[in-house]
Write a protein that holds these residues in place. Structure first.
Motif, PDB file in Angstrom:
ATOM      1  N   LYS A 136      32.608  33.758  33.995  1.00 15.20           N
ATOM      2  CA  LYS A 136      33.873  34.499  34.049  1.00 15.20           C
ATOM      3  C   LYS A 136      34.928  33.675  33.328  1.00 15.20           C
ATOM      4  O   LYS A 136      35.033  32.477  33.599  1.00 15.20           O
ATOM      5  CB  LYS A 136      34.287  34.689  35.501  1.00 15.20           C
ATOM      6  CG  LYS A 136      33.531  35.777  36.186  1.00 15.20           C
ATOM      7  CD  LYS A 136      34.541  36.611  36.898  1.00 15.20           C
ATOM      8  CE  LYS A 136      33.956  37.796  37.542  1.00 15.20           C
ATOM      9  NZ  LYS A 136      34.949  38.752  37.939  1.00 15.20           N
ATOM     10  N   ALA A 225      40.646  42.808  45.161  1.00 20.97           N
ATOM     11  CA  ALA A 225      39.610  43.543  44.419  1.00 20.97           C
ATOM     12  C   ALA A 225      39.512  44.979  44.915  1.00 20.97           C
ATOM     13  O   ALA A 225      39.146  45.877  44.167  1.00 20.97           O
ATOM     14  CB  ALA A 225      38.262  42.839  44.557  1.00 20.97           C
ATOM     15  N   GLY A 226      39.831  45.223  46.193  1.00 13.36           N
ATOM     16  CA  GLY A 226      39.602  46.535  46.766  1.00 13.36           C
ATOM     17  C   GLY A 226      40.830  47.415  46.859  1.00 13.36           C
ATOM     18  O   GLY A 226      40.729  48.623  46.965  1.00 13.36           O
ATOM     19  N   THR A 229      42.247  48.860  42.858  1.00 10.64           N
ATOM     20  CA  THR A 229      41.239  49.744  42.282  1.00 10.64           C
ATOM     21  C   THR A 229      41.177  51.066  43.039  1.00 10.64           C
ATOM     22  O   THR A 229      41.157  52.140  42.430  1.00 10.64           O
ATOM     23  CB  THR A 229      39.861  49.058  42.351  1.00 10.64           C
ATOM     24  OG1 THR A 229      39.712  48.464  43.642  1.00 10.64           O
ATOM     25  CG2 THR A 229      39.707  48.000  41.296  1.00 10.64           C
ATOM     26  N   ILE A 272      35.244  44.438  31.303  1.00  8.17           N
ATOM     27  CA  ILE A 272      34.730  43.323  32.103  1.00  8.17           C
ATOM     28  C   ILE A 272      34.542  42.160  31.141  1.00  8.17           C
ATOM     29  O   ILE A 272      33.935  42.335  30.080  1.00  8.17           O
ATOM     30  CB  ILE A 272      33.387  43.686  32.764  1.00  8.17           C
ATOM     31  CG1 ILE A 272      33.543  44.973  33.595  1.00  8.17           C
ATOM     32  CG2 ILE A 272      32.898  42.554  33.648  1.00  8.17           C
ATOM     33  CD1 ILE A 272      32.231  45.521  34.117  1.00  8.17           C
ATOM     34  N   ARG A 274      33.571  38.110  29.990  1.00 10.99           N
ATOM     35  CA  ARG A 274      32.808  36.876  30.199  1.00 10.99           C
ATOM     36  C   ARG A 274      33.158  35.936  29.046  1.00 10.99           C
ATOM     37  O   ARG A 274      33.711  36.360  28.039  1.00 10.99           O
ATOM     38  CB  ARG A 274      31.294  37.142  30.163  1.00 10.99           C
ATOM     39  CG  ARG A 274      30.782  38.043  31.257  1.00 10.99           C
ATOM     40  CD  ARG A 274      30.767  37.351  32.603  1.00 10.99           C
ATOM     41  NE  ARG A 274      30.166  38.202  33.623  1.00 10.99           N
ATOM     42  CZ  ARG A 274      30.857  39.016  34.411  1.00 10.99           C
ATOM     43  NH1 ARG A 274      32.173  39.109  34.299  1.00 10.99           N
ATOM     44  NH2 ARG A 274      30.237  39.736  35.323  1.00 10.99           N
ATOM     45  N   PRO A 335      31.638  51.805  35.949  1.00  9.48           N
ATOM     46  CA  PRO A 335      32.953  51.529  36.549  1.00  9.48           C
ATOM     47  C   PRO A 335      32.920  50.359  37.523  1.00  9.48           C
ATOM     48  O   PRO A 335      33.933  49.717  37.756  1.00  9.48           O
ATOM     49  CB  PRO A 335      33.295  52.831  37.283  1.00  9.48           C
ATOM     50  CG  PRO A 335      31.992  53.471  37.554  1.00  9.48           C
ATOM     51  CD  PRO A 335      31.093  53.095  36.401  1.00  9.48           C
ATOM     52  N   PHE A 336      31.742  50.089  38.094  1.00 10.33           N
ATOM     53  CA  PHE A 336      31.646  48.994  39.070  1.00 10.33           C
ATOM     54  C   PHE A 336      30.933  47.778  38.488  1.00 10.33           C
ATOM     55  O   PHE A 336      30.560  46.871  39.217  1.00 10.33           O
ATOM     56  CB  PHE A 336      30.889  49.479  40.318  1.00 10.33           C
ATOM     57  CG  PHE A 336      31.619  50.553  41.077  1.00 10.33           C
ATOM     58  CD1 PHE A 336      32.717  50.239  41.856  1.00 10.33           C
ATOM     59  CD2 PHE A 336      31.218  51.881  41.010  1.00 10.33           C
ATOM     60  CE1 PHE A 336      33.402  51.226  42.558  1.00 10.33           C
ATOM     61  CE2 PHE A 336      31.895  52.879  41.704  1.00 10.33           C
ATOM     62  CZ  PHE A 336      32.990  52.542  42.480  1.00 10.33           C
ATOM     63  N   ARG A 341      26.805  40.380  39.409  1.00 11.48           N
ATOM     64  CA  ARG A 341      28.188  40.411  39.901  1.00 11.48           C
ATOM     65  C   ARG A 341      28.706  41.832  40.083  1.00 11.48           C
ATOM     66  O   ARG A 341      29.925  42.046  40.174  1.00 11.48           O
ATOM     67  CB  ARG A 341      29.106  39.668  38.922  1.00 11.48           C
ATOM     68  CG  ARG A 341      28.791  38.192  38.829  1.00 11.48           C
ATOM     69  CD  ARG A 341      29.951  37.461  38.222  1.00 11.48           C
ATOM     70  NE  ARG A 341      30.932  37.148  39.226  1.00 11.48           N
ATOM     71  CZ  ARG A 341      31.386  35.932  39.463  1.00 11.48           C
ATOM     72  NH1 ARG A 341      30.943  34.930  38.758  1.00 11.48           N
ATOM     73  NH2 ARG A 341      32.282  35.713  40.388  1.00 11.48           N
ATOM     74  N   CYS A 343      30.093  45.216  41.576  1.00 10.34           N
ATOM     75  CA  CYS A 343      31.060  45.302  42.670  1.00 10.34           C
ATOM     76  C   CYS A 343      30.371  45.397  44.034  1.00 10.34           C
ATOM     77  O   CYS A 343      29.618  46.342  44.295  1.00 10.34           O
ATOM     78  CB  CYS A 343      31.947  46.529  42.466  1.00 10.34           C
ATOM     79  SG  CYS A 343      33.099  46.762  43.821  1.00 10.34           S
ATOM     80  N   ILE A 344      30.687  44.440  44.876  1.00  9.15           N
ATOM     81  CA  ILE A 344      30.068  44.416  46.210  1.00  9.15           C
ATOM     82  C   ILE A 344      30.647  45.539  47.086  1.00  9.15           C
ATOM     83  O   ILE A 344      30.050  45.954  48.072  1.00  9.15           O
ATOM     84  CB  ILE A 344      30.287  43.028  46.841  1.00  9.15           C
ATOM     85  CG1 ILE A 344      29.358  42.809  48.014  1.00  9.15           C
ATOM     86  CG2 ILE A 344      31.724  42.809  47.263  1.00  9.15           C
ATOM     87  CD1 ILE A 344      29.365  41.375  48.523  1.00  9.15           C
TER      88      ILE A 344
END
Ligand code: HEM
Length: 395
Positions: A136, A225-226, A229, A272, A274, A335-336, A341, A343-344
């Protein structure tokens, strides 16, 4: 007679120190020049010698000026209502660069080369990598700016301390309650604390256990994160359903494909990122260490080669036979994210969005207010730039 001494003879010049300072300054200047000129030029040569196309490096700022100028222009021109072809307005610089140089193109984030990928297969290769070639991105220089004592930074520091105190207090109370045998109430913090306490095995020490600071970090991560979004997903769903009221009735029966279609057209995380940590080969190109690799979720979601000529239309029933059919076998719905990695919180997010949307749809019908202007705008997540003015009517 006492001999007269001059001041210079009494205080000899510290030549050693002066030479040391000079060498230090030359070394720092060399390092700076290396970071701002030689290294970007070397990386540019490595990439362009392999046929890479994109913008050329400009000293220090790279493409930042063009990026800011194109954003300003795009934000001043709202899109027509019901138009979902948002990439030229939401990410104008990247959109132009890709049209000119292809689906994998080079640009410059200041002195750092950035390769943007809009090919889902390559994007998934990067996101699935488990061997530490892609990390990241971190920007230590930007974080150092936060240490400057500006009014804004002082305010952020104050808020950060306040959040830390509230969370520390909450965690300590919960630990005390668990020790006294109270239930963990089966929420995330309770589960985290309970498993952490099992790790310490009553001794209070274990190499595997998290510290209070780690737990505070996890609480902040899950919140940030939650929260943003989810709120933009629901906002765009309300805006889009106001533009397409015929879908409000159908949504009362089937919400999943509507949420998928909003996530496709308006992905809260439009990209996203890296950074290559070591030299790595990807799609026949050798990337040196120090290159930002950015997967453009928005461009992948708006690619007519993947989704078909109706790509910019709001058509939730493209998902009626699942995600793979909708993207014509490309599995290009990201989207996730993807890979280790991913989205959990994705299942939780979809469940939460479905519940919220069902509750709204059961009670209201809605339409856009005349003051709404359609300007998708990216500040970390994608927002409607001037808010989402929607008129609700009780049903
Ligand atoms: C519409 C809602 C959401 C979207 C679109 C979304 C999107 C994403 C994406 C794209 C990533 C991958 C980032 C990467 O690979 O670098 C991610 C990671 C993550 N998400 Fe979500 N997310 C959503 C909701 C949530 C919720 C509700 C939670 C928690 C309750 C959550 C927690 C996380 C966490 C902890 C990570 C890992 C971050 C990391 O690896 O550094 N997300 N999310």
């Amino acid at each position: 007679m006492v001999p007269r001494t001059t001041f210079a003879a009494a205080v000899p010049l510290p030549w050693g120190l002066l030479v040391g300072v000079l060498v230090g300054l030359l070394w720092a200047a060399g390092r700076l020049l290396n970071r701002l000129w030689w290294q970007p030029r070397r990386l540019e040569r490595v990439l362009s010698s392999q046929g890479f196309r994109g913008t050329s490096y400009r000293f220090l700022t790279g493409d930042l000026k063009d990026f800011a100028r194109l954003n300003q222009e795009a934000w001043s021109r709202p899109l027509p209502l019901r138009c979902h072809d948002i990439a030229p307005r939401a990410i104008p610089f990247l959109y132009n660069n890709m049209r000119e140089h292809g689906k994998t193109s080079l640009s410059w984030f200041g002195p750092i080369p950035k390769v943007t990928i809009a090919d889902p297969e390559l994007a998934k290769d990067v996101l699935s990598s488990k061997f530490g070639h892609f990390e990241k991105p971190r920007f230590p220089a930007l974080f150092k700016l936060l240490l400057l004592p500006t009014e804004n930074n002082r305010k952020m520091c104050r808020i950060n301390k306040e959040i830390g105190t509230i969370l520390r207090d909450l965690i300590e109370k919960r630990i005390q309650a668990i020790k006294e045998g109270e239930s963990t109430r089966h929420d995330l913090l309770g589960l985290l604390l309970e498993s952490n306490m099992r790790e310490t095995d009553g001794t209070g020490k274990s190499g595997m256990a998290m510290t209070i600071e780690d737990i505070i970090g996890e609480c902040k991560l899950f919140y940030f994160a939650g929260m943003e979004t989810m709120s933009v997903l629901l906002t765009w769903t309300m805006v889009v359903l106001s533009m397409h009221p015929e879908w409000q009735d159908r949504a009362r029966e089937e919400v999943t494909m509507i949420l998928y279609e909003v996530l496709r057209l308006y992905p809260p995380g439009n990209k996203i990122s890296r950074k290559t940590y070591k030299e790595v080969e990807l799609g026949g190109i050798v990337y040196p260490a120090g290159v930002i690799v950015e997967m453009s979720v928005l461009m992948i979601h708006h690619d007519p080669d993947i989704w078909g000529s109706d790509v910019h239309e709001f058509k939730p029933d493209r998902f009626s036979e699942g995600i793979c059919k909708a993207s014509k076998g490309h599995a290009a719905f990201l989207p996730f994210g993807w890979g280790p990695r991913i989205c959990i919180g994705q299942n939780f997010a979809l469940l939460e969005a479905k519940i919220a949307l069902c509750m709204i749809l059961q009670r209201f019908e809605f339409e856009l207010a005349p003051s709404y202007t359609h300007v998708p705008h990216i500040v970390v997540a994608m927002h409607p730039m001037h808010g989402a003015q929607v008129k609700l009517r009780v049903i």
